[in-house]
Write a protein that holds these residues in place. Structure first.
Motif, mmCIF file in Angstrom:
data_model
loop_
_atom_site.group_PDB
_atom_site.id
_atom_site.type_symbol
_atom_site.label_atom_id
_atom_site.label_comp_id
_atom_site.label_asym_id
_atom_site.label_seq_id
_atom_site.Cartn_x
_atom_site.Cartn_y
_atom_site.Cartn_z
ATOM 1 N N PHE A 193 36.169 16.705 -4.516
ATOM 2 C CA PHE A 193 36.464 17.780 -3.570
ATOM 3 C C PHE A 193 36.769 17.225 -2.182
ATOM 4 O O PHE A 193 36.146 16.269 -1.729
ATOM 5 C CB PHE A 193 35.287 18.747 -3.478
ATOM 6 C CG PHE A 193 35.113 19.628 -4.680
ATOM 7 C CD1 PHE A 193 35.676 20.894 -4.721
ATOM 8 C CD2 PHE A 193 34.387 19.189 -5.777
ATOM 9 C CE1 PHE A 193 35.518 21.706 -5.826
ATOM 10 C CE2 PHE A 193 34.222 19.994 -6.895
ATOM 11 C CZ PHE A 193 34.792 21.264 -6.924
ATOM 12 N N LEU A 194 37.729 17.874 -1.499
ATOM 13 C CA LEU A 194 38.098 17.550 -0.125
ATOM 14 C C LEU A 194 37.849 18.762 0.766
ATOM 15 O O LEU A 194 37.929 19.905 0.314
ATOM 16 C CB LEU A 194 39.576 17.146 -0.051
ATOM 17 C CG LEU A 194 39.979 15.931 -0.881
ATOM 18 C CD1 LEU A 194 41.486 15.702 -0.782
ATOM 19 C CD2 LEU A 194 39.222 14.683 -0.445
ATOM 20 N N VAL A 195 37.588 18.521 2.034
ATOM 21 C CA VAL A 195 37.244 19.588 2.976
ATOM 22 C C VAL A 195 38.480 20.406 3.329
ATOM 23 O O VAL A 195 39.543 19.848 3.624
ATOM 24 C CB VAL A 195 36.613 18.990 4.245
ATOM 25 C CG1 VAL A 195 36.445 20.051 5.325
ATOM 26 C CG2 VAL A 195 35.272 18.344 3.917
ATOM 27 N N THR A 196 38.340 21.745 3.327
ATOM 28 C CA THR A 196 39.433 22.622 3.758
ATOM 29 C C THR A 196 39.026 23.617 4.831
ATOM 30 O O THR A 196 39.893 24.250 5.433
ATOM 31 C CB THR A 196 40.022 23.407 2.568
ATOM 32 O OG1 THR A 196 39.018 24.260 2.022
ATOM 33 C CG2 THR A 196 40.549 22.469 1.499
ATOM 34 N N GLY A 215 45.703 18.976 -10.844
ATOM 35 C CA GLY A 215 47.008 18.795 -11.448
ATOM 36 C C GLY A 215 47.580 20.067 -12.034
ATOM 37 O O GLY A 215 48.795 20.246 -12.078
ATOM 38 N N LEU A 216 46.713 20.966 -12.490
ATOM 39 C CA LEU A 216 47.164 22.241 -13.059
ATOM 40 C C LEU A 216 46.647 23.442 -12.283
ATOM 41 O O LEU A 216 47.074 24.571 -12.531
ATOM 42 C CB LEU A 216 46.702 22.357 -14.516
ATOM 43 C CG LEU A 216 47.312 21.344 -15.490
ATOM 44 C CD1 LEU A 216 46.671 21.500 -16.859
ATOM 45 C CD2 LEU A 216 48.822 21.532 -15.586
ATOM 46 N N GLY A 217 45.736 23.231 -11.391
ATOM 47 C CA GLY A 217 45.168 24.333 -10.630
ATOM 48 C C GLY A 217 44.066 23.845 -9.706
ATOM 49 O O GLY A 217 43.821 22.635 -9.580
ATOM 50 N N PHE A 218 43.383 24.803 -9.090
ATOM 51 C CA PHE A 218 42.405 24.500 -8.057
ATOM 52 C C PHE A 218 41.004 24.898 -8.486
ATOM 53 O O PHE A 218 40.805 25.867 -9.222
ATOM 54 C CB PHE A 218 42.744 25.252 -6.763
ATOM 55 C CG PHE A 218 44.109 24.948 -6.228
ATOM 56 C CD1 PHE A 218 44.338 23.839 -5.433
ATOM 57 C CD2 PHE A 218 45.184 25.789 -6.521
ATOM 58 C CE1 PHE A 218 45.599 23.565 -4.937
ATOM 59 C CE2 PHE A 218 46.450 25.518 -6.028
ATOM 60 C CZ PHE A 218 46.655 24.401 -5.237
ATOM 61 N N ARG A 219 40.037 24.148 -7.994
ATOM 62 C CA ARG A 219 38.638 24.544 -8.002
ATOM 63 C C ARG A 219 38.162 24.538 -6.564
ATOM 64 O O ARG A 219 38.611 23.711 -5.759
ATOM 65 C CB ARG A 219 37.790 23.577 -8.834
ATOM 66 C CG ARG A 219 38.145 23.520 -10.299
ATOM 67 C CD ARG A 219 37.422 22.370 -10.983
ATOM 68 N NE ARG A 219 35.979 22.567 -10.977
ATOM 69 C CZ ARG A 219 35.081 21.575 -10.933
ATOM 70 N NH1 ARG A 219 35.499 20.316 -10.826
ATOM 71 N NH2 ARG A 219 33.803 21.819 -10.972
ATOM 72 N N SER A 220 37.261 25.450 -6.235
ATOM 73 C CA SER A 220 36.739 25.534 -4.871
ATOM 74 C C SER A 220 35.222 25.480 -4.882
ATOM 75 O O SER A 220 34.577 25.839 -5.870
ATOM 76 C CB SER A 220 37.201 26.833 -4.196
ATOM 77 O OG SER A 220 38.601 26.846 -4.039
ATOM 78 N N ARG A 221 34.685 25.050 -3.760
ATOM 79 C CA ARG A 221 33.233 24.937 -3.624
ATOM 80 C C ARG A 221 32.856 25.221 -2.181
ATOM 81 O O ARG A 221 33.577 24.861 -1.250
ATOM 82 C CB ARG A 221 32.791 23.517 -4.010
ATOM 83 C CG ARG A 221 31.296 23.264 -3.899
ATOM 84 C CD ARG A 221 30.939 21.876 -4.413
ATOM 85 N NE ARG A 221 31.427 20.803 -3.527
ATOM 86 C CZ ARG A 221 31.433 19.518 -3.858
ATOM 87 N NH1 ARG A 221 31.036 19.137 -5.067
ATOM 88 N NH2 ARG A 221 31.863 18.614 -3.001
ATOM 89 N N VAL A 238 26.440 26.662 -2.760
ATOM 90 C CA VAL A 238 26.196 28.100 -2.899
ATOM 91 C C VAL A 238 27.278 28.788 -3.722
ATOM 92 O O VAL A 238 27.074 29.892 -4.224
ATOM 93 C CB VAL A 238 26.059 28.792 -1.526
ATOM 94 C CG1 VAL A 238 24.883 28.206 -0.754
ATOM 95 C CG2 VAL A 238 27.336 28.674 -0.709
ATOM 96 N N MET A 239 28.450 28.144 -3.855
ATOM 97 C CA MET A 239 29.516 28.699 -4.688
ATOM 98 C C MET A 239 30.368 27.563 -5.218
ATOM 99 O O MET A 239 30.718 26.650 -4.475
ATOM 100 C CB MET A 239 30.395 29.663 -3.879
ATOM 101 C CG MET A 239 31.473 30.380 -4.712
ATOM 102 S SD MET A 239 32.981 29.416 -5.048
ATOM 103 C CE MET A 239 33.876 29.620 -3.521
ATOM 104 N N GLN A 240 30.689 27.613 -6.502
ATOM 105 C CA GLN A 240 31.652 26.682 -7.077
ATOM 106 C C GLN A 240 32.451 27.423 -8.138
ATOM 107 O O GLN A 240 31.893 27.965 -9.086
ATOM 108 C CB GLN A 240 30.965 25.455 -7.678
ATOM 109 C CG GLN A 240 31.951 24.420 -8.221
ATOM 110 C CD GLN A 240 31.304 23.076 -8.482
ATOM 111 O OE1 GLN A 240 30.611 22.528 -7.627
ATOM 112 N NE2 GLN A 240 31.532 22.532 -9.665
ATOM 113 N N SER A 241 33.757 27.458 -7.962
ATOM 114 C CA SER A 241 34.618 28.203 -8.886
ATOM 115 C C SER A 241 35.114 27.291 -10.003
ATOM 116 O O SER A 241 35.106 26.063 -9.886
ATOM 117 C CB SER A 241 35.804 28.812 -8.137
ATOM 118 O OG SER A 241 36.672 27.792 -7.666
#
Length: 297
Positions: A193-196, A215-221, A238-241
């Motif tokens: 993960f990288l900071v956004t 490569g095919l989509g995103f995950r967020s945390r 607290v959240m990870q998609s």
């Protein structure tokens, strides 16, 4: 901002979370019949939970209103938009316009961080007030600069770059003391993960939004960081998609609603690829919203 050529978005696939302290409560898309902003990278929500401001990585600022049903986010109503300007009162453009983060202090001052021409600048709505000292940001990588900017309860600014320099290298957290920037903390990396984005919540903790592109989509945390006087005391996820659950989330606002719950409102950057991606607003409520930050040991 993620390069548009690498961005691919598939249909949303809701899945169960296995490591979250937050519960998703609402989602809305920017209405297509209205002016369609692209490249949104930051968001701030007004205390009433209705008004909001978002920032495009083309130096465009949009104000709007959330439509809610029983407090749940269900829609977006655009209000007004304008371009940021430089000291000569002309619209900033090219690589000077890549705004990636927004922080609003308690007295209403607005600070934007920019990458490509790496800097943090104060604006009075659309007009430039001043550019803060640029060191130590001049050496940052092109298109991988200051993605996160947040103001704490004392109106001190904190800035974090998108990349740390290596998978085992922590993210430097920079703090502005009114005169210059100091390297205040190191935020450990965890996975790819990288900071956004980042925002201080009403509980005094720093909430850091991170993204992983597979490569095919995103995950967020979202990680919640408890800061001590000289060190980080605690970090919680607290959240990870899951992959494809959300679009390319880049902006975060953390606020307390009228019922006392802490909400996390996120916005996605569609990279201008409107056929494959979308401008998505998604909202979570923390399950432990009334927790009190621990004392610094």
């Amino acid at each position: 901002m993620l390069a548009a050529s690498a961005a691919v978005f598939s249909a949303v696939v809701p899945t169960a979370e296995d490591s979250t302290l937050a519960r998703q409560t609402g989602m809305a898309l920017w209405p297509e019949q209205k002016h369609m902003p692209w490249g949104l990278s930051a968001i701030e929500v007004e205390p009433d939970g209705i008004g909001f401001v978002v920032v495009s990585d083309r130096g465009f600022v949009h104000h709007g209103r959330f439509l809610r049903e029983d407090g749940r986010l269900v829609g977006i109503e655009p209000v007004r938009s304008y371009f940021l300007r430089n000291a000569e009162e002309t619209i900033i453009g090219d690589d000077w316009a890549d705004a990636e983060a927004l922080a609003i202090t308690s007295d209403g001052r607005r600070f934007f961080s920019f990458e490509q021409q790496h800097r943090v600048a104060e604006y009075d709505h659309l007009s430039l007030v001043e550019t803060l000292p640029r060191a130590p940001f001049d050496g940052m990588v092109f298109n991988a600069g200051l993605e996160a900017l947040a103001a704490d309860a004392q109106d001190r600014l904190y800035a974090i770059g998108e990349r740390s320099g290596g998978l085992t290298e922590p993210f430097p957290v920079w703090r502005f003391d009114g005169q210059g920037w100091t390297h205040a903390y190191d935020l450990p990396r965890k996975g790819g993960f990288l900071v956004t984005g980042a925002d201080f919540g009403p509980d005094g903790r720093l909430y850091v939004l991170e993204r992983e592109f597979g490569g095919l989509g995103f995950r967020s945390r979202v990680r919640r960081v408890t800061l001590g006087a000289e060190r980080i005391l605690d970090i919680e996820t607290v959240m990870q998609s899951d992959l494809w659950e959300h679009d390319n989330l880049e902006g975060i606002a953390v606020w307390r609603d009228s019922d006392g719950a802490v909400r996390i409102t996120l916005v996605s950057d569609d990279n201008g690829v409107t056929l494959l991606q979308r401008t998505e607003f998604v909202e979570y409520v923390l399950e432990d919203a009334l927790a009190v930050p621990p004392e610094d040991g």
